[in-house]
Design a protein around this motif. Sequence first.
Motif, PDB file in Angstrom:
ATOM      1  N   TYR A  59       0.948  -0.705  -0.287  1.00 35.59           N
ATOM      2  CA  TYR A  59      -0.287   0.103  -0.195  1.00 35.59           C
ATOM      3  C   TYR A  59       0.858   1.144   0.476  1.00 35.59           C
ATOM      4  N   ALA A  60       1.719   0.905   0.606  1.00 30.30           N
ATOM      5  CA  ALA A  60       2.986   2.477   0.645  1.00 30.30           C
ATOM      6  C   ALA A  60       3.652   2.657  -0.803  1.00 30.30           C
ATOM      7  N   CYS A  61       4.200   1.574  -1.635  1.00 29.26           N
ATOM      8  CA  CYS A  61       4.174   1.544  -2.734  1.00 29.26           C
ATOM      9  C   CYS A  61       3.297   2.212  -3.697  1.00 29.26           C
ATOM     10  N   GLN A  62       2.221   1.708  -3.361  1.00 32.22           N
ATOM     11  CA  GLN A  62       0.643   1.949  -4.414  1.00 32.22           C
ATOM     12  C   GLN A  62       0.623   3.639  -4.269  1.00 32.22           C
ATOM     13  N   GLY A  63       0.844   3.881  -2.593  1.00 30.76           N
ATOM     14  CA  GLY A  63       0.837   5.931  -2.510  1.00 30.76           C
ATOM     15  C   GLY A  63       2.124   6.026  -3.311  1.00 30.76           C
ATOM     16  N   TYR A  64       3.437   5.643  -2.892  1.00 30.65           N
ATOM     17  CA  TYR A  64       3.954   6.418  -3.557  1.00 30.65           C
ATOM     18  C   TYR A  64       4.282   6.750  -5.453  1.00 30.65           C
ATOM     19  N   ASP A  65       3.558   5.807  -5.568  1.00 31.52           N
ATOM     20  CA  ASP A  65       3.602   5.858  -6.976  1.00 31.52           C
ATOM     21  C   ASP A  65       2.396   6.780  -7.525  1.00 31.52           C
ATOM     22  N   SER A  66       1.585   6.971  -6.134  1.00 27.79           N
ATOM     23  CA  SER A  66       0.711   7.992  -7.298  1.00 27.79           C
ATOM     24  C   SER A  66       0.839   9.294  -6.869  1.00 27.79           C
ATOM     25  N   ALA A  67       2.063  10.033  -6.107  1.00 25.62           N
ATOM     26  CA  ALA A  67       2.992  10.765  -5.719  1.00 25.62           C
ATOM     27  C   ALA A  67       3.096  11.346  -7.609  1.00 25.62           C
ATOM     28  N   GLN A  68       4.313   9.923  -7.775  1.00 20.95           N
ATOM     29  CA  GLN A  68       5.083   9.324  -8.521  1.00 20.95           C
ATOM     30  C   GLN A  68       4.435  10.180 -10.685  1.00 20.95           C
ATOM     31  N   ALA A  69       2.463   9.861 -10.406  1.00 21.67           N
ATOM     32  CA  ALA A  69       1.567   9.859 -11.085  1.00 21.67           C
ATOM     33  C   ALA A  69       1.048  11.740 -11.689  1.00 21.67           C
ATOM     34  N   PHE A  70       1.286  11.795 -10.381  1.00 22.81           N
ATOM     35  CA  PHE A  70       0.793  12.763 -10.085  1.00 22.81           C
ATOM     36  C   PHE A  70       1.539  14.138 -10.794  1.00 22.81           C
ATOM     37  N   GLU A  71       3.153  13.307  -9.985  1.00 21.42           N
ATOM     38  CA  GLU A  71       3.872  14.902 -10.325  1.00 21.42           C
ATOM     39  C   GLU A  71       4.224  14.535 -12.375  1.00 21.42           C
ATOM     40  N   LEU A  72       4.138  13.753 -12.848  1.00 24.45           N
ATOM     41  CA  LEU A  72       4.140  13.305 -13.772  1.00 24.45           C
ATOM     42  C   LEU A  72       3.213  14.373 -14.519  1.00 24.45           C
ATOM     43  N   ALA A  73       1.919  14.317 -14.566  1.00 20.48           N
ATOM     44  CA  ALA A  73       1.333  15.200 -14.757  1.00 20.48           C
ATOM     45  C   ALA A  73       0.885  16.165 -14.826  1.00 20.48           C
ATOM     46  N   VAL A  74       1.389  16.783 -13.573  1.00 24.60           N
ATOM     47  CA  VAL A  74       1.422  18.259 -13.633  1.00 24.60           C
ATOM     48  C   VAL A  74       2.342  19.121 -14.241  1.00 24.60           C
ATOM     49  N   GLU A  75       3.901  17.814 -14.765  1.00 24.28           N
ATOM     50  CA  GLU A  75       4.600  18.256 -15.388  1.00 24.28           C
ATOM     51  C   GLU A  75       4.405  19.307 -16.740  1.00 24.28           C
ATOM     52  N   GLU A  76       3.580  18.143 -16.928  1.00 20.78           N
ATOM     53  CA  GLU A  76       3.128  17.731 -18.539  1.00 20.78           C
ATOM     54  C   GLU A  76       1.989  18.817 -19.145  1.00 20.78           C
TER      55      GLU A  76
ATOM     56  N   ASP B 159       0.179  20.937 -16.096  1.00 23.47           N
ATOM     57  CA  ASP B 159      -0.095  21.737 -14.406  1.00 23.47           C
ATOM     58  C   ASP B 159      -1.359  20.943 -14.297  1.00 23.47           C
ATOM     59  N   THR B 160      -3.120  22.148 -13.794  1.00 22.54           N
ATOM     60  CA  THR B 160      -3.696  21.581 -13.351  1.00 22.54           C
ATOM     61  C   THR B 160      -5.309  21.213 -14.365  1.00 22.54           C
TER      62      THR B 160
END
Length: 381
Positions: free
Chosen positions: A294-311, A313-314
């Motif tokens: 579950y911690a890994c899934q949360g960690y990867d959620s943050a990575q996915a959010f970062e990728l989306a915002v970088e590409e 914004d919001t």
Amino acid sequence: MGTTAGLAGCLGGSEDTLTVGFVLPFTGVYSLLGESIVNGFELYVDEQGGEIAGQEIETVSRDTEADTNTGVSATRELLVESGADALVGPVSSAVATAMMQTVENESSAIWLNANAGDYRLVEEGCLSYHFRTSFNDWQTSAPLAPWVYENVADNVVITYADYAFGDNSRQFFSEAFEQAGGTVVNEIPIPLGTDDFSPYMGDIEGSGADAVYSFFAGSDAVNYVTQFHEFGLDQNMTQTGSGFLLSEDTLPAQGQAALGKFSLLHYTSTDQSERNQGFAQSYADAHDTRPNVYACQGYDSAQAFELAVEEADTDPDAMAEALRGAEIDSPRGSFRFHEETNDPVQNMYVREVVEGSDGPENEVVDTVENIELPTWGCSVN
């Protein structure tokens, strides 16, 4: 867990602040799962200096209590009142199913599903904003079936927690096992939340099967595995199951009873890849325990959010487009979002519980690589 937790900034901050809404259980039997997801998400943000794509992060937490009505209210509050740019959660598939209409109606945020695995979220929902950073219940069951047939036994008895997710796991494993050439000699549903499994042990043993496939999680998994061993069934039958049967959150309580049993999951904390070992060490330094799935899934959620915002914004539509088919550098190994369903395409690991330096631990014995996923008629394009 308080209702509002800010990594930086304050509620209603500047336009340079990103808002993440945690719609997770923070009380009740699933509270450990919710807390682990948050811990993983916040660990990644901390590693980026407290920012995502150069912007401060504000988090707002709402407790679903694993209740559908509460989950819908929490979702609406996070989207409408808190103005969340992304939702992270839930744990319960029932809550996730109830959330779908609200997410679609508001169309204001991407939804990073950090645990709820019911395939019907794809079959019945097929939402463009919904991205699963976790798994679906087909992945954690069906790919194990041919491995069991080829390496363990050509006949099994299936035991499972009698609710939607458990029944889905039973169905997917059974179909795949019979397709591989195996025989399912019996299927034994057991009520969710069972403490005493002794009434079912005679049926398991009496089935005459050489192997068992099971889906249980949490305290059910602890009680089932412990009593399976106490009744001596593992002397003549090989226990296999979905990875939640034998995971980092259950192994300490299962102890020696877990040894020699096999399971399938998309993350194993003892994996020796450099990426995972760095993640596991950072998590252990922060929380004095090894990370669970579950911690890994949360960690990867943050990575996915970062990728989306970088590409993008919001803008939610642009974020969704950026994530579709995108790859993430996950501690679990190979990971990308499916181009049609937004479900994860990832490696699945067959693990055996062995005696480690600090007690029983999972050791990867085989890898099912990037197996093709069913789409259940969904195409978000």
